[in-house]
Motif scaffolding. Structure first.
Motif, PDB file in Angstrom:
ATOM      1  N   SER A   1       0.993  -1.232  -0.178  1.00 10.17           N
ATOM      2  CA  SER A   1      -0.066  -0.095  -0.064  1.00 10.17           C
ATOM      3  C   SER A   1       0.927   1.157  -0.187  1.00 10.17           C
ATOM      4  O   SER A   1       2.112   1.154   0.034  1.00 10.17           O
ATOM      5  CB  SER A   1      -0.803  -0.011   1.118  1.00 10.17           C
ATOM      6  N   THR A   2       0.288   2.378   0.080  1.00  5.19           N
ATOM      7  CA  THR A   2       1.059   3.532   0.126  1.00  5.19           C
ATOM      8  C   THR A   2       0.490   4.619   1.288  1.00  5.19           C
ATOM      9  O   THR A   2      -0.638   4.479   1.427  1.00  5.19           O
ATOM     10  CB  THR A   2       1.056   4.435  -1.205  1.00  5.19           C
ATOM     11  N   PRO A   3       1.297   5.276   1.823  1.00  2.32           N
ATOM     12  CA  PRO A   3       2.755   5.362   1.705  1.00  2.32           C
ATOM     13  C   PRO A   3       3.448   4.244   2.451  1.00  2.32           C
ATOM     14  O   PRO A   3       2.859   3.858   3.565  1.00  2.32           O
ATOM     15  CB  PRO A   3       3.040   6.747   1.967  1.00  2.32           C
ATOM     16  N   ASN A   4       4.527   4.049   2.087  1.00  2.00           N
ATOM     17  CA  ASN A   4       5.353   3.366   3.119  1.00  2.00           C
ATOM     18  C   ASN A   4       6.996   4.047   3.311  1.00  2.00           C
ATOM     19  O   ASN A   4       7.398   4.736   2.370  1.00  2.00           O
ATOM     20  CB  ASN A   4       5.970   1.845   2.332  1.00  2.00           C
ATOM     21  N   PHE A   5       7.573   4.084   4.427  1.00  2.00           N
ATOM     22  CA  PHE A   5       8.777   4.635   4.555  1.00  2.00           C
ATOM     23  C   PHE A   5       9.737   3.734   5.199  1.00  2.00           C
ATOM     24  O   PHE A   5       9.414   2.867   5.947  1.00  2.00           O
ATOM     25  CB  PHE A   5       8.324   5.702   5.576  1.00  2.00           C
ATOM     26  N   PHE A   6      10.900   3.789   4.637  1.00  2.00           N
ATOM     27  CA  PHE A   6      12.056   2.901   4.821  1.00  2.00           C
ATOM     28  C   PHE A   6      13.094   3.729   5.677  1.00  2.00           C
ATOM     29  O   PHE A   6      13.300   5.113   5.142  1.00  2.00           O
ATOM     30  CB  PHE A   6      12.612   2.049   3.721  1.00  2.00           C
ATOM     31  N   VAL A   7      13.827   3.243   6.675  1.00  2.00           N
ATOM     32  CA  VAL A   7      14.956   3.974   7.184  1.00  2.00           C
ATOM     33  C   VAL A   7      16.049   3.019   7.341  1.00  2.00           C
ATOM     34  O   VAL A   7      15.918   1.805   7.680  1.00  2.00           O
ATOM     35  CB  VAL A   7      14.663   4.527   8.567  1.00  2.00           C
ATOM     36  N   ASN A   8      17.192   3.212   6.579  1.00  2.00           N
ATOM     37  CA  ASN A   8      18.332   2.457   6.519  1.00  2.00           C
ATOM     38  C   ASN A   8      17.877   1.017   5.852  1.00  2.00           C
ATOM     39  O   ASN A   8      18.282  -0.079   6.475  1.00  2.00           O
ATOM     40  CB  ASN A   8      18.927   2.296   7.562  1.00  2.00           C
ATOM     41  N   GLY A   9      16.949   0.901   4.737  1.00  2.00           N
ATOM     42  CA  GLY A   9      16.676  -0.333   4.183  1.00  2.00           C
ATOM     43  C   GLY A   9      15.378  -1.331   4.803  1.00  2.00           C
ATOM     44  O   GLY A   9      15.204  -2.294   4.536  1.00  2.00           O
ATOM     45  N   GLN A  10      15.072  -0.730   6.136  1.00  3.33           N
ATOM     46  CA  GLN A  10      13.931  -1.316   6.758  1.00  3.33           C
ATOM     47  C   GLN A  10      12.727  -0.525   6.708  1.00  3.33           C
ATOM     48  O   GLN A  10      12.700   0.716   6.979  1.00  3.33           O
ATOM     49  CB  GLN A  10      14.434  -1.468   8.067  1.00  3.33           C
ATOM     50  N   LEU A  11      11.713  -1.407   6.482  1.00  2.00           N
ATOM     51  CA  LEU A  11      10.371  -0.676   6.616  1.00  2.00           C
ATOM     52  C   LEU A  11       9.964  -0.443   8.286  1.00  2.00           C
ATOM     53  O   LEU A  11       9.733  -1.159   8.796  1.00  2.00           O
ATOM     54  CB  LEU A  11       9.261  -1.743   6.162  1.00  2.00           C
ATOM     55  N   VAL A  12       9.778   1.133   8.088  1.00  3.69           N
ATOM     56  CA  VAL A  12       9.454   1.477   9.555  1.00  3.69           C
ATOM     57  C   VAL A  12       8.198   2.071   9.650  1.00  3.69           C
ATOM     58  O   VAL A  12       7.722   2.059  11.067  1.00  3.69           O
ATOM     59  CB  VAL A  12      10.628   2.253  10.358  1.00  3.69           C
ATOM     60  N   ILE A  13       7.520   2.750   8.912  1.00  3.63           N
ATOM     61  CA  ILE A  13       6.308   3.335   8.879  1.00  3.63           C
ATOM     62  C   ILE A  13       5.549   2.776   7.722  1.00  3.63           C
ATOM     63  O   ILE A  13       5.830   3.154   6.467  1.00  3.63           O
ATOM     64  CB  ILE A  13       6.412   4.699   9.223  1.00  3.63           C
ATOM     65  N   ARG A  14       4.086   2.372   7.850  1.00  5.95           N
ATOM     66  CA  ARG A  14       3.225   2.269   6.888  1.00  5.95           C
ATOM     67  C   ARG A  14       2.257   3.212   7.298  1.00  5.95           C
ATOM     68  O   ARG A  14       1.673   3.383   8.153  1.00  5.95           O
ATOM     69  CB  ARG A  14       2.792   0.819   7.092  1.00  5.95           C
ATOM     70  N   GLY A  15       1.741   3.815   5.900  1.00  6.54           N
ATOM     71  CA  GLY A  15       0.525   4.925   6.030  1.00  6.54           C
ATOM     72  C   GLY A  15       1.271   6.256   6.575  1.00  6.54           C
ATOM     73  O   GLY A  15       2.423   6.568   6.694  1.00  6.54           O
ATOM     74  N   ALA A  16       0.203   7.296   6.804  1.00  5.91           N
ATOM     75  CA  ALA A  16       0.484   8.630   6.988  1.00  5.91           C
ATOM     76  C   ALA A  16       0.797   8.258   8.533  1.00  5.91           C
ATOM     77  O   ALA A  16       0.189   7.616   9.173  1.00  5.91           O
ATOM     78  CB  ALA A  16      -0.705   9.629   6.755  1.00  5.91           C
ATOM     79  N   ALA A  17       1.862   9.283   8.926  1.00  5.27           N
ATOM     80  CA  ALA A  17       2.302   9.488  10.349  1.00  5.27           C
ATOM     81  C   ALA A  17       2.714  10.765  10.616  1.00  5.27           C
ATOM     82  O   ALA A  17       2.939  11.578   9.895  1.00  5.27           O
ATOM     83  CB  ALA A  17       3.314   8.344  10.546  1.00  5.27           C
ATOM     84  N   PRO A  18       2.594  11.020  11.927  1.00  6.18           N
ATOM     85  CA  PRO A  18       3.047  12.439  12.231  1.00  6.18           C
ATOM     86  C   PRO A  18       4.563  12.607  12.235  1.00  6.18           C
ATOM     87  O   PRO A  18       5.407  11.620  12.331  1.00  6.18           O
ATOM     88  CB  PRO A  18       2.659  12.658  13.722  1.00  6.18           C
ATOM     89  N   PHE A  19       5.147  13.956  11.954  1.00  5.97           N
ATOM     90  CA  PHE A  19       6.420  14.241  11.989  1.00  5.97           C
ATOM     91  C   PHE A  19       7.328  13.422  12.958  1.00  5.97           C
ATOM     92  O   PHE A  19       7.921  12.918  12.879  1.00  5.97           O
ATOM     93  CB  PHE A  19       6.731  15.489  11.700  1.00  5.97           C
ATOM     94  N   SER A  20       6.616  13.456  14.241  1.00  6.30           N
ATOM     95  CA  SER A  20       7.329  12.931  15.525  1.00  6.30           C
ATOM     96  C   SER A  20       7.523  11.521  15.106  1.00  6.30           C
ATOM     97  O   SER A  20       8.704  11.018  15.713  1.00  6.30           O
ATOM     98  CB  SER A  20       6.374  13.240  16.787  1.00  6.30           C
ATOM     99  N   ASP A  21       6.839  10.774  14.638  1.00  6.04           N
ATOM    100  CA  ASP A  21       6.978   9.225  14.357  1.00  6.04           C
ATOM    101  C   ASP A  21       8.506   9.041  13.512  1.00  6.04           C
ATOM    102  O   ASP A  21       9.245   8.440  13.618  1.00  6.04           O
ATOM    103  CB  ASP A  21       6.026   8.513  13.439  1.00  6.04           C
ATOM    104  N   PHE A  22       8.369  10.094  12.568  1.00  6.81           N
ATOM    105  CA  PHE A  22       9.670  10.064  11.404  1.00  6.81           C
ATOM    106  C   PHE A  22      11.077  10.403  12.288  1.00  6.81           C
ATOM    107  O   PHE A  22      11.842   9.883  12.521  1.00  6.81           O
ATOM    108  CB  PHE A  22       9.329  11.163  10.415  1.00  6.81           C
ATOM    109  N   GLN A  23      10.580  11.414  13.256  1.00  8.16           N
ATOM    110  CA  GLN A  23      11.900  11.759  14.016  1.00  8.16           C
ATOM    111  C   GLN A  23      12.326  10.921  14.957  1.00  8.16           C
ATOM    112  O   GLN A  23      13.594  10.502  14.781  1.00  8.16           O
ATOM    113  CB  GLN A  23      11.555  13.070  14.816  1.00  8.16           C
ATOM    114  N   ARG A  24      11.475   9.849  15.599  1.00  3.89           N
ATOM    115  CA  ARG A  24      11.780   8.886  16.170  1.00  3.89           C
ATOM    116  C   ARG A  24      12.639   7.821  15.716  1.00  3.89           C
ATOM    117  O   ARG A  24      13.760   7.451  16.300  1.00  3.89           O
ATOM    118  CB  ARG A  24      10.753   8.522  17.238  1.00  3.89           C
TER     119      ARG A  24
END
Length: 132
Positions: A103-126
């Motif tokens: 599905s979209t969106p998906n976010f990877f950090v250092n090659g690992q899927l860490v967030i699926r779907g929309a999320a607040p900035f604080s989740d990305f920062q953490r």
């Protein structure tokens, strides 16, 4: 802080959206002329209003967007018609599917899927801080 994050936007046109591939191709064609983010913004601002759901109708709309963004219309249209561009979109979507994207969106950090779907900035920062 500069230099901590590199954002990479990948194609994953969902099959449930008939014009998703048309939009992905348009984005790539705009990127070829240095205007990916401008086209990206235009597509998200106008989806469901000016385009979305009828690929044969939406292709000319993408050309109008390109003209509004002052792209070379002939080069854009040639790009839209290039089967290699559509195949590249499909190949990228297939590659995403192989690594678990469904599905979209998906976010990877250092090659690992860490967030699926929309999320607040604080989740990305953490997540970014955890993976530094």
């Amino acid at each position: 802080k500069a230099g901590i994050v590199r954002l990479v936007f990948r194609d994953f046109p969902l099959e449930i959206h008939p014009s998703a591939e048309v939009a992905a191709v348009a984005s790539r064609c705009a990127a070829a002329q240095g205007k990916f983010w401008e086209m990206h913004a235009r597509l998200f601002e106008t989806h469901g209003v000016e385009w979305g759901g009828v690929p044969n109708r939406d292709r000319p709309v993408m050309l109008e967007f390109a003209k509004a963004l002052q792209l070379d219309a002939a080069a854009f249209e040639q790009c839209q018609n290039d089967p290699a561009i559509l195949q590249a979109v499909r190949d990228e979507a297939a590659a995403a599917g192989r690594i678990g994207v469904r599905s979209t969106p998906n976010f990877f950090v250092n090659g690992q899927l860490v967030i699926r779907g929309a999320a607040p900035f604080s989740d990305f920062q953490r997540r970014i801080e955890q993976n530094r």
